[in-house]
Design an enzyme around this catalytic site. Structure first.
Site, PDB file in Angstrom:
ATOM      1  N   HIS A 184      -9.526   3.185 -10.573  1.00 21.75           N
ATOM      2  CA  HIS A 184      -9.171   3.374  -9.169  1.00 21.75           C
ATOM      3  C   HIS A 184      -7.732   3.867  -8.981  1.00 21.75           C
ATOM      4  CE1 HIS A 184      -6.831  -0.407  -9.239  1.00 21.75           C
ATOM      5  NE2 HIS A 184      -7.809  -0.872  -9.981  1.00 21.75           N
ATOM      6  N   ASP A 185      -7.580   4.748  -8.012  1.00 21.80           N
ATOM      7  CA  ASP A 185      -6.269   5.235  -7.561  1.00 21.80           C
ATOM      8  C   ASP A 185      -5.540   6.083  -8.602  1.00 21.80           C
ATOM      9  OD1 ASP A 185      -6.163   3.785  -4.904  1.00 21.80           O
ATOM     10  OD2 ASP A 185      -6.338   2.071  -6.259  1.00 21.80           O
ATOM     11  N   GLY A 189      -5.867   1.344 -13.533  1.00 21.53           N
ATOM     12  CA  GLY A 189      -5.621   1.762 -12.161  1.00 21.53           C
ATOM     13  C   GLY A 189      -4.248   2.361 -11.934  1.00 21.53           C
TER      14      GLY A 189
END
Length: 268
Positions: free
Chosen positions: A122-123, A140
């Site tokens: 994520h991200d 992340g």
């Protein structure tokens, strides 16, 4: 050309399929997805979430693209995953959407190559022409520069920045930022020099490589602090944009320290 959807595939209402999209057997495409012109899902691919896949990207079997981030704080918010054009995503690759605690966006650039079982968390923000080799893992919030190569089985700690044209050796555990053009090895990873082979392959001149080598030796010499050496190198190489790319990367800073050599390099 109309999209082709295999009879065993499931494309949910609301999904957008571009011209010439091919969806192979037993694939699942969620209602908030957008597949660009000429995309191909080979078979058994799952594309979910608020995910956009760029034109001509090819995704192989058992890849999981756009599912919820692996973050215990995530509560189902509509975060996104965007993948660029002309990417190749091989078997078992996983890519997650962003989180509200981060940017809310996971972004992958153009012409990237993700080998079997590699992971983009994520991200993350992945630049153009990046290669993740088999089983490479991005935690992340990582930022990966253009043309970086992550070797097989390497693990990149959350919030780490990997500069453009850097090379991460196989099985490396990278917990600190890697300068542009750098090469790191080991667990925990250390800076082992510059990615000279990669620079030659991409057409950097002998003079450019020579300047980068001199700047590298000065930057990681034993004398003074890193901040002092950055300013000394900036003055000596005031008209060398490739050197200043490294200096700007160091000055910009991040959540992690800069990955350094185990020993100071020899004299310039």
């Amino acid at each position: 050309m109309d999209p082709f959807v295999h009879p065993t595939a499931l494309v949910e209402e609301g999904a957008r399929l571009g011209r010439g999209v091919r969806i192979g057997p037993f694939c699942t495409v969620g209602p908030h997805t957008d597949l660009g012109d000429g995309c191909e899902l080979v078979s058994h691919v799952v594309v979910a979430g608020h995910t956009r896949v760029g034109a001509r990207t090819k995704i192989f079997q058992f890849a999981s693209i756009g599912h919820a981030p692996q973050d215990l704080r995530y509560k189902g918010e509509p975060t996104t995953l965007t993948i660029g054009v002309d990417c190749i995503i091989r078997e078992g690759v996983t890519m997650n959407t962003g989180t509200p605690n981060g940017t809310g966006k996971t972004i992958v650039g153009d012409r990237c190559f993700f080998l079997t079982q590699s992971h983009v968390a994520h991200d993350c923000r992945v630049g153009d022409n990046v290669i993740l080799t088999n089983n490479a893992m991005l935690a992340g919030h990582c930022k990966i520069g253009d043309f970086a190569i992550i070797g097989g089985g390497a693990g990149i700690h959350q919030f780490v920045r990997i500069g453009p044209h850097a090379f991460i050796g196989g099985l490396s555990g990278v917990e600190n930022d890697v300068i542009p053009y750098g090469m790191v090895l080991g667990n925990r990873a250390y800076l082992a020099g510059l990615n000279i082979i990669g620079l030659r392959r991409r057409g950097f001149s002998r003079d450019q490589i020579h300047d980068l080598r001199r700047a590298y030796r000065l930057l990681f010499a034993q004398e003074g602090t890193l901040a002092e050496r950055v300013e000394d190198v900036a003055e000596e190489f005031s008209k060398h944009p490739t050197v200043h790319e490294i200096l700007d990367f160091i000055r910009d800073g991040g959540d992690r320290a800069i990955c350094t050599p185990r020993e100071a390099p020899g004299p310039a």
